[in-house]
Design an enzyme around this catalytic site. Structure first.
Site, PDB file in Angstrom:
ATOM      1  N   ASN A  66      -3.598  35.841  35.183  1.00 15.27           N
ATOM      2  CA  ASN A  66      -3.879  35.290  33.623  1.00 15.27           C
ATOM      3  C   ASN A  66      -2.470  33.988  33.470  1.00 15.27           C
ATOM      4  OD1 ASN A  66      -1.624  37.335  33.113  1.00 15.27           O
ATOM      5  ND2 ASN A  66      -1.234  36.716  30.945  1.00 15.27           N
ATOM      6  N   GLU A  96       4.591  46.158  33.721  1.00 18.17           N
ATOM      7  CA  GLU A  96       4.535  45.052  33.029  1.00 18.17           C
ATOM      8  C   GLU A  96       3.058  45.493  32.481  1.00 18.17           C
ATOM      9  OE1 GLU A  96       6.875  43.855  30.743  1.00 18.17           O
ATOM     10  OE2 GLU A  96       8.243  44.517  32.243  1.00 18.17           O
ATOM     11  N   CYS A 152      -1.143  38.112  27.811  1.00 20.70           N
ATOM     12  CA  CYS A 152      -0.062  39.314  27.627  1.00 20.70           C
ATOM     13  C   CYS A 152      -0.049  40.115  26.220  1.00 20.70           C
ATOM     14  CB  CYS A 152       0.771  40.861  28.051  1.00 20.70           C
ATOM     15  SG  CYS A 152       2.023  38.994  29.046  1.00 20.70           S
ATOM     16  N   GLU A 167      12.537  43.407  32.513  1.00 22.33           N
ATOM     17  CA  GLU A 167      11.928  42.483  33.483  1.00 22.33           C
ATOM     18  C   GLU A 167      12.593  41.681  32.854  1.00 22.33           C
ATOM     19  OE1 GLU A 167       8.605  40.633  34.405  1.00 22.33           O
ATOM     20  OE2 GLU A 167       8.389  42.140  36.241  1.00 22.33           O
TER      21      GLU A 167
HETATM   22  P1  NAD Z   1      -5.528  43.877  36.805  1.00 18.45           P
HETATM   23  O1  NAD Z   1      -4.439  44.909  36.228  1.00 18.45           O
HETATM   24  O2  NAD Z   1      -6.195  44.142  37.574  1.00 18.45           O
HETATM   25  O3  NAD Z   1      -4.839  43.448  38.351  1.00 18.45           O
HETATM   26  C1  NAD Z   1      -3.225  42.845  38.703  1.00 18.45           C
HETATM   27  C2  NAD Z   1      -2.782  43.103  39.688  1.00 18.45           C
HETATM   28  O4  NAD Z   1      -2.948  44.524  40.483  1.00 18.45           O
HETATM   29  C3  NAD Z   1      -3.667  41.995  41.202  1.00 18.45           C
HETATM   30  O5  NAD Z   1      -3.250  40.891  41.814  1.00 18.45           O
HETATM   31  C4  NAD Z   1      -5.074  42.750  41.537  1.00 18.45           C
HETATM   32  O6  NAD Z   1      -5.427  42.452  42.657  1.00 18.45           O
HETATM   33  C5  NAD Z   1      -3.806  43.911  41.554  1.00 18.45           C
HETATM   34  N1  NAD Z   1      -4.433  46.001  41.592  1.00 18.45           N
HETATM   35  C6  NAD Z   1      -5.372  46.265  40.927  1.00 18.45           C
HETATM   36  N2  NAD Z   1      -5.801  47.316  41.001  1.00 18.45           N
HETATM   37  C7  NAD Z   1      -5.339  47.761  42.124  1.00 18.45           C
HETATM   38  C8  NAD Z   1      -4.613  48.888  42.586  1.00 18.45           C
HETATM   39  N3  NAD Z   1      -5.149  50.081  42.691  1.00 18.45           N
HETATM   40  N4  NAD Z   1      -3.341  49.148  43.724  1.00 18.45           N
HETATM   41  C9  NAD Z   1      -2.180  48.189  43.570  1.00 18.45           C
HETATM   42  N5  NAD Z   1      -2.625  47.025  42.898  1.00 18.45           N
HETATM   43  C10 NAD Z   1      -3.829  46.267  42.479  1.00 18.45           C
HETATM   44  O7  NAD Z   1      -5.013  43.495  35.885  1.00 18.45           O
HETATM   45  P2  NAD Z   1      -5.752  41.422  35.639  1.00 18.45           P
HETATM   46  O8  NAD Z   1      -6.530  42.040  35.050  1.00 18.45           O
HETATM   47  O9  NAD Z   1      -4.971  40.290  37.069  1.00 18.45           O
HETATM   48  O10 NAD Z   1      -4.495  41.261  34.035  1.00 18.45           O
HETATM   49  C11 NAD Z   1      -4.456  41.121  33.169  1.00 18.45           C
HETATM   50  C12 NAD Z   1      -3.637  42.668  33.423  1.00 18.45           C
HETATM   51  O11 NAD Z   1      -2.331  42.346  32.628  1.00 18.45           O
HETATM   52  C13 NAD Z   1      -3.753  42.530  31.125  1.00 18.45           C
HETATM   53  O12 NAD Z   1      -4.238  43.614  30.634  1.00 18.45           O
HETATM   54  C14 NAD Z   1      -2.608  41.932  30.447  1.00 18.45           C
HETATM   55  O13 NAD Z   1      -2.465  42.427  29.247  1.00 18.45           O
HETATM   56  C15 NAD Z   1      -1.804  42.137  31.508  1.00 18.45           C
HETATM   57  N6  NAD Z   1      -0.282  41.413  31.548  1.00 18.45           N
HETATM   58  C16 NAD Z   1       1.028  41.646  31.102  1.00 18.45           C
HETATM   59  C17 NAD Z   1       2.201  41.268  30.903  1.00 18.45           C
HETATM   60  C18 NAD Z   1       2.422  41.747  31.028  1.00 18.45           C
HETATM   61  O14 NAD Z   1       4.571  40.788  31.215  1.00 18.45           O
HETATM   62  N7  NAD Z   1       3.098  43.010  30.185  1.00 18.45           N
HETATM   63  C19 NAD Z   1       1.977  39.963  31.690  1.00 18.45           C
HETATM   64  C20 NAD Z   1       0.556  39.627  31.849  1.00 18.45           C
HETATM   65  C21 NAD Z   1      -0.272  39.968  32.153  1.00 18.45           C
END
Ligand code: NAD
Length: 476
Positions: free
Chosen positions: A149, A247, A281, A455
């Site tokens: 995102n 996060e 997020c 962080e």
């Molecule tokens: P996601 O969890 O699907 O993927 C995030 C990353 O993790 C990607 O690089 C993905 O390839 C990797 N990943 C997926 N499965 C994995 C596994 N089994 N083991 C290790 N890595 C794996 O999230 P997304 O759809 O890319 O992002 C959206 C989410 O991120 C939303 O829930 C959003 O709220 C959250 N987010 C949180 C913050 C924060 O600071 N709290 C900031 C931005 C986004």
């Protein structure tokens, strides 16, 4: 079609498996590039390169590591437009948002942690039992895993403190938006960044993320993404007692009181719900409004939402682009259907937009209570719900009626109320009369389903170092 390689040991490297994944332009739903489909072998090569680079990188003076980060910041700063265009193409976000906010913020992350490298200090304790001082050496090879995102903004938010503290990094960007991380790898090589210090491995979570998390030489994992994947990473890291920073998602409330300057702040509240099509997020996806202003506020909000400019992210003036992927569009559309079934009244939007690309109307829903899934589960799209409250206690109960606890925003001119509620809101971050105002020194993170750890500033520097106390007896 452009091919995005891994960056390992300062070189562009193709995937050892020979597999590639398509990368799409969300505005047209057509592929615009291919990215390496990495696997455990690529992870192995990257970790080995990072391990080789660690002794020299960690032995540099802090000011020398700071100079490298500053050099990377300067190089990125001179290419903001190019990176912003790439970010917009990859993720569908308005070009102006990438150019004016997100890529400049990536520059700031690099620069901020360059400064942190020279400012970070460790503790000493004296007067109780001998003289104690704390060393904070880097951990070694660390992994960062980031989402789609805010691709470069969150990528740099992790690699910068890790590198500043003296670690070497294997970074896994999202496979959905791999373009700008690859470009940053190229830029690092172009300015002569030492080989192996920053490695980038592309691919799917289970195929690259998991081997990275479980690799015995990876000492810590800094992850930003969904709660479900965060839990999976925690369970994979636990047997090795590995340090993790998680996060995760959010379902953030915005509490609007009648005594606020809400008429002047409606634009900010709209932005807080819909920026980046709600795919942040920190977006305020639950608007809680004092009943005495509910009808007026609702009408003003809907009017603003009606006037949002939706369209081609590259066009000047576009405020809302498409969602990032077909899969994410399907998820958001299913959430909208669920909201209908739960009895939500759609005041605006609710439909897919009839054009190429993954566009959804900005959507405002009322009539849903705090217990329904629409108000409990993260949608991560251009969707906001409205709920009315009569008392401060009710507002607080509604705000805290969520397993998530990332951020909250509070809109009031009553200073006592602002302090009182800020202390009681279950969230890692509270904004009062503003949203997304960030001082990079402050702790950033959430409670409950929003994650583990913090962080930002010294918190990040502490995460990426291992405190070791040295106690000297003070002999008579
Ligand atoms: P996601 O969890 O699907 O993927 C995030 C990353 O993790 C990607 O690089 C993905 O390839 C990797 N990943 C997926 N499965 C994995 C596994 N089994 N083991 C290790 N890595 C794996 O999230 P997304 O759809 O890319 O992002 C959206 C989410 O991120 C939303 O829930 C959003 O709220 C959250 N987010 C949180 C913050 C924060 O600071 N709290 C900031 C931005 C986004």
């Amino acid at each position: 079609m452009q091919k995005l390689h891994h960056w390992i040991d300062g070189q562009a490297q193709p995937p050892r498996s020979g597999g590639w994944l398509e990368v799409f332009d969300p505005c047209t739903a057509q592929p615009h590039a291919q990215v390496a489909r990495g696997d455990a072998e690529d992870v192995e090569a990257a970790v080995a390169a990072a391990a080789r680079a660690f002794p020299a990188w960690s032995a540099l003076r802090n000011s020398d590591r700071a100079a490298w980060l500053e050099k990377l910041a300067v190089a990125l700063e001179s290419r903001i437009d190019t990176f912003a265009r790439a970010e917009s193409l990859d993720g569908g976000k308005p070009f102006a948002l990438a150019r004016d906010v997100e890529i400049p913020r990536a520059v700031s992350n690099l620069r901020f942690f360059a400064h942190a490298a020279t400012q970070f200090a460790s503790e000493s304790h004296h007067g109780e039992a001998g003289l104690n001082y704390t060393l904070r050496p880097p951990l070694g090879v660390v992994a960062t895993i980031s989402p789609w995102n805010l691709p470069l903004y969150l990528f740099t938010w992790k690699i910068a403190p890790a590198l500043a503290a003296g670690n070497t990094v294997v970074a896994k960007p999202s496979e959905v938006t791999p373009l700008t991380a690859t470009m940053l790898g190229e830029l690092a090589a172009e300015i002569g960044f030492p080989n192996g210090v920053l490695n980038i491995v592309h691919g799917l979570g289970p195929e690259v993320g998991e081997p990275l998390v479980t690799h015995p030489q990876v000492r810590a994992v800094s992850f930003t993404g969904s709660t479900a994947v965060g839990k999976r990473i925690a369970s994979l890291a636990a047997p090795a007692l590995k340090k993790v920073s998680l996060e995760l998602g959010g379902k953030n409330p915005s509490l609007v009181f009648a005594d606020s300057d809400w008429r002047a702040q409606t634009d900010t509240l709209v932005r807080s719900a819909f920026q980046n099509s709600g795919q942040i997020c920190l977006c305020g996806s639950r608007l809680l409004i004092e009943r005495s202003i509910y009808a007026d506020f609702r009408d003003a909000l809907v009017e603003r939402v009606r006037n949002l400019q939706i369209g081609d992210p590259m066009a000047e003036g576009t405020q809302l682009g498409p969602l990032v992927s077909q899969a994410h569009l399907d998820k958001v559309m299913a959430c909208l259907q669920r909201a209908r079934e739960e009895g939500g009244r759609f005041l605006y939007g609710g439909n897919r937009i009839d054009r190429a690309g993954w566009f959804v109307e900005p959507t405002v829903i009322e009539g849903l209570g705090p217990d329904c899934a629409s108000n409990r589960e993260e949608i991560f799209g251009p969707v906001v719900t409205l709920q009315a409250f009569d008392t401060e206690a009710q507002a607080l109960a509604l705000a805290n009626a969520s397993d998530y606890g990332l951020s909250a925003s509070l809109w009031t001119r009553d200073l006592d109320r602002a302090h009182r509620l800020s202390a009681q809101l279950r969230a890692g971050i509270v904004w009062v009369n503003t949203w997304l105002m960030r001082d990079l020194r402050t702790p950033f993170g959430g409670v409950g389903s929003s994650g583990l750890g913090r962080e930002g500033g010294a918190e990040a520097m502490r995460f990426f170092t291992e405190p070791k106390n040295v106690c000297l007896a003070l002999l008579p």
